[in-house]
Motif scaffolding. Structure first.
Motif, PDB file in Angstrom:
ATOM      1  N   VAL A  27      51.626  75.132  87.370  1.00 31.84           N
ATOM      2  CA  VAL A  27      52.041  76.442  87.891  1.00 31.84           C
ATOM      3  C   VAL A  27      52.416  76.328  89.365  1.00 31.84           C
ATOM      4  O   VAL A  27      53.435  76.867  89.800  1.00 31.84           O
ATOM      5  CB  VAL A  27      50.938  77.504  87.676  1.00 31.84           C
ATOM      6  CG1 VAL A  27      51.256  78.790  88.428  1.00 31.84           C
ATOM      7  CG2 VAL A  27      50.760  77.787  86.187  1.00 31.84           C
ATOM      8  N   ALA A  28      51.614  75.600  90.137  1.00 35.65           N
ATOM      9  CA  ALA A  28      51.914  75.434  91.561  1.00 35.65           C
ATOM     10  C   ALA A  28      53.245  74.709  91.752  1.00 35.65           C
ATOM     11  O   ALA A  28      54.054  75.102  92.599  1.00 35.65           O
ATOM     12  CB  ALA A  28      50.785  74.675  92.261  1.00 35.65           C
ATOM     13  N   ALA A  29      53.497  73.682  90.967  1.00 30.18           N
ATOM     14  CA  ALA A  29      54.753  72.925  91.094  1.00 30.18           C
ATOM     15  C   ALA A  29      55.950  73.815  90.765  1.00 30.18           C
ATOM     16  O   ALA A  29      56.959  73.798  91.490  1.00 30.18           O
ATOM     17  CB  ALA A  29      54.724  71.699  90.189  1.00 30.18           C
ATOM     18  N   LEU A  30      55.856  74.587  89.690  1.00 29.46           N
ATOM     19  CA  LEU A  30      56.947  75.490  89.326  1.00 29.46           C
ATOM     20  C   LEU A  30      57.161  76.569  90.391  1.00 29.46           C
ATOM     21  O   LEU A  30      58.299  76.888  90.751  1.00 29.46           O
ATOM     22  CB  LEU A  30      56.682  76.134  87.963  1.00 29.46           C
ATOM     23  CG  LEU A  30      56.737  75.189  86.759  1.00 29.46           C
ATOM     24  CD1 LEU A  30      56.223  75.884  85.509  1.00 29.46           C
ATOM     25  CD2 LEU A  30      58.148  74.663  86.561  1.00 29.46           C
ATOM     26  N   THR A  31      56.064  77.117  90.901  1.00 27.94           N
ATOM     27  CA  THR A  31      56.148  78.170  91.918  1.00 27.94           C
ATOM     28  C   THR A  31      56.762  77.615  93.203  1.00 27.94           C
ATOM     29  O   THR A  31      57.583  78.265  93.836  1.00 27.94           O
ATOM     30  CB  THR A  31      54.759  78.785  92.182  1.00 27.94           C
ATOM     31  OG1 THR A  31      54.226  79.265  90.936  1.00 27.94           O
ATOM     32  CG2 THR A  31      54.834  79.935  93.164  1.00 27.94           C
ATOM     33  N   ARG A  32      56.373  76.392  93.571  1.00 32.45           N
ATOM     34  CA  ARG A  32      56.962  75.763  94.771  1.00 32.45           C
ATOM     35  C   ARG A  32      58.460  75.564  94.614  1.00 32.45           C
ATOM     36  O   ARG A  32      59.198  75.554  95.579  1.00 32.45           O
ATOM     37  CB  ARG A  32      56.281  74.423  95.041  1.00 32.45           C
ATOM     38  CG  ARG A  32      54.931  74.551  95.687  1.00 32.45           C
ATOM     39  CD  ARG A  32      54.372  73.198  96.114  1.00 32.45           C
ATOM     40  NE  ARG A  32      53.066  73.366  96.679  1.00 32.45           N
ATOM     41  CZ  ARG A  32      51.918  73.088  96.041  1.00 32.45           C
ATOM     42  NH1 ARG A  32      51.942  72.590  94.818  1.00 32.45           N
ATOM     43  NH2 ARG A  32      50.774  73.286  96.637  1.00 32.45           N
ATOM     44  N   ARG A  33      58.910  75.414  93.379  1.00 27.85           N
ATOM     45  CA  ARG A  33      60.338  75.237  93.116  1.00 27.85           C
ATOM     46  C   ARG A  33      61.075  76.571  92.960  1.00 27.85           C
ATOM     47  O   ARG A  33      62.265  76.594  92.675  1.00 27.85           O
ATOM     48  CB  ARG A  33      60.530  74.361  91.883  1.00 27.85           C
ATOM     49  CG  ARG A  33      60.234  72.900  92.176  1.00 27.85           C
ATOM     50  CD  ARG A  33      60.237  72.050  90.922  1.00 27.85           C
ATOM     51  NE  ARG A  33      59.998  70.649  91.204  1.00 27.85           N
ATOM     52  CZ  ARG A  33      58.839  70.114  91.527  1.00 27.85           C
ATOM     53  NH1 ARG A  33      57.780  70.885  91.654  1.00 27.85           N
ATOM     54  NH2 ARG A  33      58.706  68.814  91.741  1.00 27.85           N
ATOM     55  N   GLY A  34      60.340  77.676  93.096  1.00 29.06           N
ATOM     56  CA  GLY A  34      60.973  78.988  93.078  1.00 29.06           C
ATOM     57  C   GLY A  34      60.836  79.751  91.780  1.00 29.06           C
ATOM     58  O   GLY A  34      61.375  80.847  91.650  1.00 29.06           O
ATOM     59  N   LEU A  35      60.103  79.213  90.814  1.00 27.13           N
ATOM     60  CA  LEU A  35      59.914  79.888  89.535  1.00 27.13           C
ATOM     61  C   LEU A  35      58.527  80.529  89.507  1.00 27.13           C
ATOM     62  O   LEU A  35      57.520  79.857  89.317  1.00 27.13           O
ATOM     63  CB  LEU A  35      60.064  78.903  88.374  1.00 27.13           C
ATOM     64  CG  LEU A  35      59.890  79.480  86.980  1.00 27.13           C
ATOM     65  CD1 LEU A  35      60.947  80.546  86.702  1.00 27.13           C
ATOM     66  CD2 LEU A  35      59.960  78.379  85.947  1.00 27.13           C
ATOM     67  N   SER A  36      58.485  81.841  89.726  1.00 29.84           N
ATOM     68  CA  SER A  36      57.225  82.567  89.710  1.00 29.84           C
ATOM     69  C   SER A  36      56.894  82.952  88.271  1.00 29.84           C
ATOM     70  O   SER A  36      57.695  83.576  87.584  1.00 29.84           O
ATOM     71  CB  SER A  36      57.335  83.833  90.566  1.00 29.84           C
ATOM     72  OG  SER A  36      56.161  84.598  90.454  1.00 29.84           O
ATOM     73  N   LEU A  37      55.723  82.561  87.815  1.00 31.92           N
ATOM     74  CA  LEU A  37      55.271  82.885  86.470  1.00 31.92           C
ATOM     75  C   LEU A  37      54.327  84.086  86.537  1.00 31.92           C
ATOM     76  O   LEU A  37      53.226  83.974  87.060  1.00 31.92           O
ATOM     77  CB  LEU A  37      54.550  81.685  85.846  1.00 31.92           C
ATOM     78  CG  LEU A  37      55.340  80.379  85.817  1.00 31.92           C
ATOM     79  CD1 LEU A  37      54.461  79.237  85.326  1.00 31.92           C
ATOM     80  CD2 LEU A  37      56.554  80.529  84.920  1.00 31.92           C
ATOM     81  N   TRP A  38      54.769  85.228  86.050  1.00 31.75           N
ATOM     82  CA  TRP A  38      53.941  86.432  86.003  1.00 31.75           C
ATOM     83  C   TRP A  38      53.383  86.794  87.377  1.00 31.75           C
ATOM     84  O   TRP A  38      52.216  87.163  87.496  1.00 31.75           O
ATOM     85  CB  TRP A  38      52.810  86.269  84.994  1.00 31.75           C
ATOM     86  CG  TRP A  38      53.242  86.433  83.591  1.00 31.75           C
ATOM     87  CD1 TRP A  38      53.876  85.521  82.809  1.00 31.75           C
ATOM     88  CD2 TRP A  38      53.093  87.586  82.782  1.00 31.75           C
ATOM     89  NE1 TRP A  38      54.123  86.034  81.585  1.00 31.75           N
ATOM     90  CE2 TRP A  38      53.645  87.309  81.530  1.00 31.75           C
ATOM     91  CE3 TRP A  38      52.545  88.851  82.994  1.00 31.75           C
ATOM     92  CZ2 TRP A  38      53.670  88.232  80.507  1.00 31.75           C
ATOM     93  CZ3 TRP A  38      52.553  89.755  81.958  1.00 31.75           C
ATOM     94  CH2 TRP A  38      53.114  89.439  80.742  1.00 31.75           C
ATOM     95  N   GLY A  39      54.138  86.649  88.426  1.00 22.86           N
ATOM     96  CA  GLY A  39      53.673  87.026  89.764  1.00 22.86           C
ATOM     97  C   GLY A  39      52.992  85.905  90.521  1.00 22.86           C
ATOM     98  O   GLY A  39      52.354  86.157  91.541  1.00 22.86           O
ATOM     99  N   GLY A  93      59.046  79.134  96.059  1.00 22.05           N
ATOM    100  CA  GLY A  93      60.216  78.384  96.497  1.00 22.05           C
ATOM    101  C   GLY A  93      60.247  78.301  98.005  1.00 22.05           C
ATOM    102  O   GLY A  93      59.261  77.930  98.645  1.00 22.05           O
ATOM    103  N   ARG A  94      61.375  78.699  98.608  1.00 20.27           N
ATOM    104  CA  ARG A  94      61.524  78.660 100.070  1.00 20.27           C
ATOM    105  C   ARG A  94      61.092  79.956 100.749  1.00 20.27           C
ATOM    106  O   ARG A  94      61.057  80.033 101.971  1.00 20.27           O
ATOM    107  CB  ARG A  94      62.973  78.363 100.440  1.00 20.27           C
ATOM    108  CG  ARG A  94      63.391  76.987 100.035  1.00 20.27           C
ATOM    109  CD  ARG A  94      64.803  76.719 100.454  1.00 20.27           C
ATOM    110  NE  ARG A  94      65.205  75.407  99.978  1.00 20.27           N
ATOM    111  CZ  ARG A  94      66.419  74.951 100.052  1.00 20.27           C
ATOM    112  NH1 ARG A  94      67.382  75.693 100.570  1.00 20.27           N
ATOM    113  NH2 ARG A  94      66.705  73.750  99.605  1.00 20.27           N
ATOM    114  N   ARG A  95      60.817  80.979  99.951  1.00 21.84           N
ATOM    115  CA  ARG A  95      60.392  82.263 100.524  1.00 21.84           C
ATOM    116  C   ARG A  95      58.906  82.214 100.849  1.00 21.84           C
ATOM    117  O   ARG A  95      58.095  81.831 100.008  1.00 21.84           O
ATOM    118  CB  ARG A  95      60.657  83.402  99.553  1.00 21.84           C
ATOM    119  CG  ARG A  95      62.123  83.682  99.321  1.00 21.84           C
ATOM    120  CD  ARG A  95      62.279  84.690  98.234  1.00 21.84           C
ATOM    121  NE  ARG A  95      61.640  84.125  97.033  1.00 21.84           N
ATOM    122  CZ  ARG A  95      61.611  84.688  95.859  1.00 21.84           C
ATOM    123  NH1 ARG A  95      62.132  85.868  95.684  1.00 21.84           N
ATOM    124  NH2 ARG A  95      61.047  84.100  94.835  1.00 21.84           N
TER     125      ARG A  95
END
Length: 162
Positions: A27-39, A93-95
């Motif tokens: 989840v952390a890897a996906l979120t770092r790449r800009g893909l937020s899973l369920w917030g 992601g970058r935000r």
């Protein structure tokens, strides 16, 4: 134990198992790449002893125009670090969003916990010992001390403050 932990009675901590740690890394890897899973966001907070930024994936709840962090597992490391540091950073992601974490210590956390359980019971419900979104206020109030809640108050980045 901190003063805030003494006030809330939050001494409970359920450490993640091997599977949870693996899922958190994904989840952390996906979120770092800009893909937020369920917030999901990656929460970074300075460690209370080292000052080094520590990161973990979290779910950000939006309720009535406010954002919240709920510690389903209890008095986690990120909770202790946020209490000590007072501020942190959420990224997708970058935000990035810097914030001050204001701990919610009274009954105003009940609707937050109820909304959190409504949204993420499938993921975090097991940590609430049978308490659900439909539980009475008295039962939810009894469980609330085991699950710290922080209101996210956006703040300028450290660079903007200098």
């Amino acid at each position: 134990m901190t003063d805030a932990a003494n006030r809330t009675g939050t001494t409970r901590y359920l450490p993640p198992g091997r599977l949870s740690r693996a899922v958190n890394r994904i989840v952390a890897a996906l979120t770092r790449r800009g893909l937020s899973l369920w917030g999901s966001r990656v929460l970074s907070v300075a460690g209370r002893n080292t000052g080094i930024m520590r990161s973990t994936p979290v779910n950000v709840l939006t309720l009535d125009g406010e954002q919240y962090l709920v510690a389903a597992r209890g008095n986690t490391e990120w909770v202790r670090n946020l209490r000590a540091a007072g501020r942190g950073r959420l990224t997708v992601g970058r935000r990035e969003q810097w914030f001050t974490g204001v701990e919610v210590l009274d009954d105003t956390r009940l609707p937050v916990l109820r909304a959190y359980l409504r949204r993420w019971a499938w993921e975090a419900g097991a940590f609430f010992d049978g308490v659900t979104a439909g539980t009475s206020d008295d039962e939810l109030r009894a469980a609330a001390g085991k699950h710290p809640v922080f209101r996210i108050v956006p703040t300028p980045t450290p660079e903007d403050r200098s």
